[in-house]
Scaffold this active site. Sequence first.
Site, mmCIF file in Angstrom:
data_model
loop_
_atom_site.group_PDB
_atom_site.id
_atom_site.type_symbol
_atom_site.label_atom_id
_atom_site.label_comp_id
_atom_site.label_asym_id
_atom_site.label_seq_id
_atom_site.Cartn_x
_atom_site.Cartn_y
_atom_site.Cartn_z
ATOM 1 N N TRP A 14 0.893 -1.260 0.005
ATOM 2 C CA TRP A 14 0.015 0.024 0.146
ATOM 3 C C TRP A 14 0.875 1.319 -0.028
ATOM 4 O O TRP A 14 0.327 2.180 0.021
ATOM 5 C CB TRP A 14 -0.906 -0.090 1.235
ATOM 6 C CG TRP A 14 -0.359 -0.184 2.484
ATOM 7 C CD1 TRP A 14 0.208 0.319 3.325
ATOM 8 C CD2 TRP A 14 -0.352 -1.537 3.091
ATOM 9 N NE1 TRP A 14 0.731 -0.516 4.489
ATOM 10 C CE2 TRP A 14 0.275 -1.412 4.374
ATOM 11 C CE3 TRP A 14 -0.705 -2.975 2.724
ATOM 12 C CZ2 TRP A 14 0.611 -2.654 5.173
ATOM 13 C CZ3 TRP A 14 -0.474 -3.854 3.413
ATOM 14 C CH2 TRP A 14 0.163 -3.808 4.560
ATOM 15 N N GLU A 27 -5.350 0.771 5.684
ATOM 16 C CA GLU A 27 -5.644 1.581 6.758
ATOM 17 C C GLU A 27 -6.604 0.722 7.808
ATOM 18 O O GLU A 27 -6.447 0.652 8.887
ATOM 19 C CB GLU A 27 -6.088 2.866 6.488
ATOM 20 C CG GLU A 27 -5.040 3.872 6.291
ATOM 21 C CD GLU A 27 -3.643 3.870 7.423
ATOM 22 O OE1 GLU A 27 -4.060 3.539 8.279
ATOM 23 O OE2 GLU A 27 -2.713 4.421 6.827
ATOM 24 N N TYR A 106 -8.568 9.585 12.778
ATOM 25 C CA TYR A 106 -7.345 8.945 12.105
ATOM 26 C C TYR A 106 -7.140 8.271 10.869
ATOM 27 O O TYR A 106 -6.312 9.082 9.941
ATOM 28 C CB TYR A 106 -6.863 7.770 12.901
ATOM 29 C CG TYR A 106 -5.846 6.965 12.631
ATOM 30 C CD1 TYR A 106 -4.476 7.390 12.756
ATOM 31 C CD2 TYR A 106 -5.988 5.793 11.562
ATOM 32 C CE1 TYR A 106 -3.624 6.832 12.007
ATOM 33 C CE2 TYR A 106 -5.000 5.206 11.163
ATOM 34 C CZ TYR A 106 -3.667 5.595 11.452
ATOM 35 O OH TYR A 106 -2.677 5.005 10.465
ATOM 36 N N ASP A 124 -2.843 7.799 16.080
ATOM 37 C CA ASP A 124 -3.331 6.566 16.632
ATOM 38 C C ASP A 124 -2.376 6.296 17.761
ATOM 39 O O ASP A 124 -1.587 7.243 18.273
ATOM 40 C CB ASP A 124 -3.342 5.552 15.605
ATOM 41 C CG ASP A 124 -1.769 5.170 15.092
ATOM 42 O OD1 ASP A 124 -0.827 5.987 15.602
ATOM 43 O OD2 ASP A 124 -1.633 4.023 14.623
#
Length: 316
Positions: A14, A27, A106, A124
């Site tokens: 990613w 994510e 987030y 986070d």
Amino acid sequence: MLDWFARAKRDLPWRRTRDPYAIWISEIMLQQTRVAAALGFYERFMKRFPTVASLANALESDVLAQWAGLGYYSRARNLHKAAKAINGEFPNRYDALLVLPGIGEYTAAAIGSIAFGLPYAAVDGNLLRVLARLDNDPSDIGNPRARARFTARSQELLDPSHPGDFNQAMMELGATICVPKAPRCGECPVQKYCAAYAAGRQTELPIKGRKQTKVEIEVTALVIFRGDRMLLIQRSSEAGQMPGFWELPDTQTLQSAKVGAEVGQVRHTITHHHYRYTVRLAEWTGKLPPGFAWKHRNKLDETLLTTATKKALRKC
Ligand code: SF4
């Protein structure tokens, strides 16, 4: 941080793209799953649903089947709902991301900064730990007010000209160097700015609120065959965990069963609930109560089973 990240970053699939869809999927997977465990799932999921449209058009049962093994299935349901809500171009504004199901501050900041260069700090648990140490701040990171302060601090530190790389650099620092138990301060690129290191307090931070007490739960799971078919029960669509999934009955859900020999024990943990399943053969005669069905043993692979049931069946 940016120089260090350019040198030290792990090569992850990613990170080779700026496609907001791919970044979003990664994510969400990484919210409760370690990178090493998520890799295989990510590749498979992206192959099966390569675009937001393909995810939106899929059946929910297909999406859940691809998610099986990752746990926390509400993530998969929300991905599916959000894909349907997107219906076209992926949103490129922070507030438009934030209204999608399953996308909190987030995730909106992570997708926004990495895919679209939006200047939002992604905060986070990893980042809270790094910040608490950098500032030698003993505030409870579970406290909403302290969190708000840490968020403001990370926004102050963010490099607005490279927000995506900066956010990823901070995440990478938390994941590989400033790790929870034994931070590797000797290799840390920001050691000279770190107040906890200077004070020798890095392993005492961050301070976290009270942990949830561990709950032990004993379950007697029942393996009941009728010829080649096995009795399973489907969790209701309102069940808090894994609604719609199939599982073995147990002595609570099928109280009238005649319980026989033990075939083994399995353990399964969901957050602070620690289950110990004793798997036993059983017999049962009678009319099928609602929610129960006989499933052919050769069709179990195609049935959406809970992870605990898969573990139990491996014992048979
Ligand atoms: Fe974390 Fe140590 Fe770096 Fe401080 S010096 S940020 S405690 S790894």
